[in-house]
Design a protein around this motif. Structure first.
Motif, PDB file in Angstrom:
ATOM      1  N   LYS A 194      19.998  -7.857 -10.567  1.00 33.52           N
ATOM      2  CA  LYS A 194      18.819  -7.037 -10.311  1.00 33.52           C
ATOM      3  C   LYS A 194      17.706  -7.470 -11.260  1.00 33.52           C
ATOM      4  CE  LYS A 194      17.154  -2.284 -10.280  1.00 33.52           C
ATOM      5  NZ  LYS A 194      17.498  -0.864 -10.402  1.00 33.52           N
ATOM      6  N   PHE A 203       8.820   2.524  -4.863  1.00 38.55           N
ATOM      7  CA  PHE A 203      10.054   3.303  -5.069  1.00 38.55           C
ATOM      8  C   PHE A 203       9.911   4.267  -6.241  1.00 38.55           C
ATOM      9  CE2 PHE A 203      13.899   4.070  -7.444  1.00 38.55           C
ATOM     10  CZ  PHE A 203      14.851   4.359  -6.487  1.00 38.55           C
ATOM     11  N   ARG A 204       9.255   3.817  -7.287  1.00 39.40           N
ATOM     12  CA  ARG A 204       9.172   4.672  -8.487  1.00 39.40           C
ATOM     13  C   ARG A 204       8.347   5.922  -8.200  1.00 39.40           C
ATOM     14  NH1 ARG A 204       9.017  -0.197 -12.909  1.00 39.40           N
ATOM     15  NH2 ARG A 204      11.066  -0.990 -12.334  1.00 39.40           N
ATOM     16  N   ARG A 216      11.383  -2.147 -17.940  1.00 46.23           N
ATOM     17  CA  ARG A 216      12.833  -2.286 -17.821  1.00 46.23           C
ATOM     18  C   ARG A 216      13.335  -3.693 -18.191  1.00 46.23           C
ATOM     19  NH1 ARG A 216      13.315   2.611 -15.577  1.00 46.23           N
ATOM     20  NH2 ARG A 216      12.790   3.101 -13.405  1.00 46.23           N
ATOM     21  N   GLN A 220      16.907  -5.193 -17.047  1.00 45.14           N
ATOM     22  CA  GLN A 220      16.875  -5.923 -15.780  1.00 45.14           C
ATOM     23  C   GLN A 220      16.543  -7.400 -16.049  1.00 45.14           C
ATOM     24  OE1 GLN A 220      14.108  -3.679 -13.380  1.00 45.14           O
ATOM     25  NE2 GLN A 220      15.566  -2.006 -13.087  1.00 45.14           N
ATOM     26  N   LYS A 247      18.896  -8.270  -5.751  1.00 42.98           N
ATOM     27  CA  LYS A 247      17.756  -7.397  -5.524  1.00 42.98           C
ATOM     28  C   LYS A 247      16.583  -7.823  -6.397  1.00 42.98           C
ATOM     29  CE  LYS A 247      16.451  -2.676  -6.325  1.00 42.98           C
ATOM     30  NZ  LYS A 247      16.789  -1.416  -6.897  1.00 42.98           N
ATOM     31  N   SER A 273      11.266  -1.628  -1.882  1.00 44.96           N
ATOM     32  CA  SER A 273      10.138  -0.809  -1.428  1.00 44.96           C
ATOM     33  C   SER A 273       8.846  -1.578  -1.172  1.00 44.96           C
ATOM     34  CB  SER A 273       9.906   0.339  -2.412  1.00 44.96           C
ATOM     35  OG  SER A 273       9.741  -0.129  -3.733  1.00 44.96           O
ATOM     36  N   TYR A 312      14.563  -0.405   4.300  1.00 49.14           N
ATOM     37  CA  TYR A 312      13.830   0.753   4.828  1.00 49.14           C
ATOM     38  C   TYR A 312      13.415   0.531   6.279  1.00 49.14           C
ATOM     39  CZ  TYR A 312      13.654   1.692  -0.156  1.00 49.14           C
ATOM     40  OH  TYR A 312      14.018   1.912  -1.458  1.00 49.14           O
TER      41      TYR A 312
HETATM   42  C1  PBG Z   1      16.928   2.808  -9.984  1.00 45.47           C
HETATM   43  C2  PBG Z   1      16.558   1.971  -8.816  1.00 45.47           C
HETATM   44  C3  PBG Z   1      15.336   1.317  -8.527  1.00 45.47           C
HETATM   45  C4  PBG Z   1      15.466   0.784  -7.239  1.00 45.47           C
HETATM   46  C5  PBG Z   1      16.742   1.110  -6.806  1.00 45.47           C
HETATM   47  N1  PBG Z   1      17.403   1.813  -7.787  1.00 45.47           N
HETATM   48  C6  PBG Z   1      14.097   1.236  -9.305  1.00 45.47           C
HETATM   49  C7  PBG Z   1      14.050   0.544 -10.590  1.00 45.47           C
HETATM   50  O1  PBG Z   1      15.019  -0.068 -11.053  1.00 45.47           O
HETATM   51  O2  PBG Z   1      12.990   0.633 -11.195  1.00 45.47           O
HETATM   52  C8  PBG Z   1      14.400   0.069  -6.459  1.00 45.47           C
HETATM   53  C9  PBG Z   1      14.436   0.251  -4.977  1.00 45.47           C
HETATM   54  C10 PBG Z   1      13.209  -0.142  -4.247  1.00 45.47           C
HETATM   55  O3  PBG Z   1      12.179  -0.583  -4.813  1.00 45.47           O
HETATM   56  O4  PBG Z   1      13.236  -0.008  -3.017  1.00 45.47           O
HETATM   57  N2  PBG Z   1      17.274   2.147 -11.110  1.00 45.47           N
END
Ligand code: PBG
Length: 325
Positions: A194, A203-204, A216, A220, A247, A273, A312
């Motif tokens: 990720k 998403f946030r 992050r 990440q 991802k 997202s 989505y």
């Molecule tokens: C939570 C999480 C995130 C996403 C899935 N689980 C956001 C992030 O890590 O900031 C992103 C999903 C998306 O953008 O569709 N940790």
């Protein structure tokens, strides 16, 4: 005698093209992410993600019915709790919003594969995916809460738990919690690879999980790295993951291919997202043919080696799939 090859011959009719086609997507490859919000009545559209909603539990039940009618095999659940605290108590409350939603989904359709996102960021005021001490996201202390959360999802009836926090050792922690409770039929889908990505922006907003400070990047992955993806995936395989995820999807198809070629576990990719919102925004302006664009993206993910795709677009794609016959 021609001194060149006639590649066009096999493209000369749809019949021939379909016979020699190497990859295809189907509705059976798709998993739809869903947001359930504690205390919400009805549903509310997420402004940066047209067609995607926050669901109260009643509307969520109706949505499960619709998804099942469309033949979508799985969902990935995200919760927006009514309460956040330092110990993330709503994340592992047996009557938390995700735990309730799991039970509703299973009542409505026992055959639906219910996956849950396991993370702490929606459940604590810092918005980080682990516990924060002196401005740092601490790893080992977070593992206990992550494993507790995954276990509570499994006890509520989830088929698959999917940790997305990127803490080290979470797969081992979750695996031993599941083993201790003899939950042998619950699979772990690791968000193994990720990236720290700007593609999570919408998403946030949707999950109310933007970090309150910093970013992050201490947990990440750096978008510039691909060898590191192998190390991340390798340790998750060793710790007992059943499936691996890459991802985001679009900018990382090379990584999906590498993971596919290096491991024999099933591989998922998450079409995140902003990848969705960009398509929607351009389609709303009439700049692109949404159906053609999404179909091309989905087949590309298959070509890159994904076994299934979290997207989505799943409901729209399922409708197109039906129309295609
Ligand atoms: C939570 C999480 C995130 C996403 C899935 N689980 C956001 C992030 O890590 O900031 C992103 C999903 C998306 O953008 O569709 N940790």
């Amino acid at each position: 005698m021609n001194s060149f090859v006639r590649h066009r011959t096999l493209r000369s009719s749809e019949g021939l093209r379909s016979l020699v086609r190497e990859h295809a997507w189907s509705v059976k490859d798709l998993v739809l992410p869903l947001f359930v919000q504690e205390g919400l009545k009805g549903k509310e559209e997420i402004s940066a993600m047209p067609g995607i909603y926050h669901f109260g539990l009643d509307e969520f039940r109706r949505e499960i019915h619709e998804i099942s009618q469309l033949g979508i095999p799985g969902i990935l659940l995200f919760g927006i709790p009514g309460h956040k605290d330092d110990q993330c108590t709503s994340a592992y409350d047996e009557n938390g919003i995700v735990q309730q939603a799991i039970r509703v989904a299973k009542q409505e359709n026992p055959d639906l594969v219910v996956m849950t996102d396991v993370c702490l960021c929606q459940y604590n005021p810092t918005g980080h995916c682990g516990i924060v001490r002196d401005g740092k996201i601490v790893n080992d202390e977070s593992l206990t809460l992550i494993a507790k959360t995954a276990l509570s999802h499994a006890l509520a009836g989830a088929d698959v738990v999917a940790p997305s926090d990127m803490m080290d050792g979470r797969i081992a922690a979750i695996r031993s919690a599941l083993e201790e409770h003899q939950l042998h039929d619950v699979a772990i889908l690791s968000y193994a690879v990720k990236y720290a990505s700007a593609f999570y922006g919408p998403f946030r907003e949707a999950a109310h999980s933007a970090p309150a400070f910093g970013d992050r990047r201490t947990y990440q992955m750096d978008p510039a790295n691909s060898r590191e993806a192998l190390r991340e995936a390798m340790s998750d395989v060793e710790e007992g993951a059943d499936m691996l995820m890459v991802k985001p999807a679009l900018s990382y198809m090379d990584v999906t291919r590498t993971i596919r070629d290096s491991f024999d576990l099933p591989v998922a990719t998450y079409n995140v997202s902003a990848e969705y919102s960009m398509v929607k925004a351009a389609a709303q302006r009439g700049w692109i043919d949404e159906r053609a664009i999404v179909s091309e993206m989905l087949v590309s993910f298959k070509r890159a080696g994904a076994d299934f795709i979290i997207t989505y677009h799943a409901k729209d794609a399922a409708v197109w799939w039906k129309q295609q016959g």
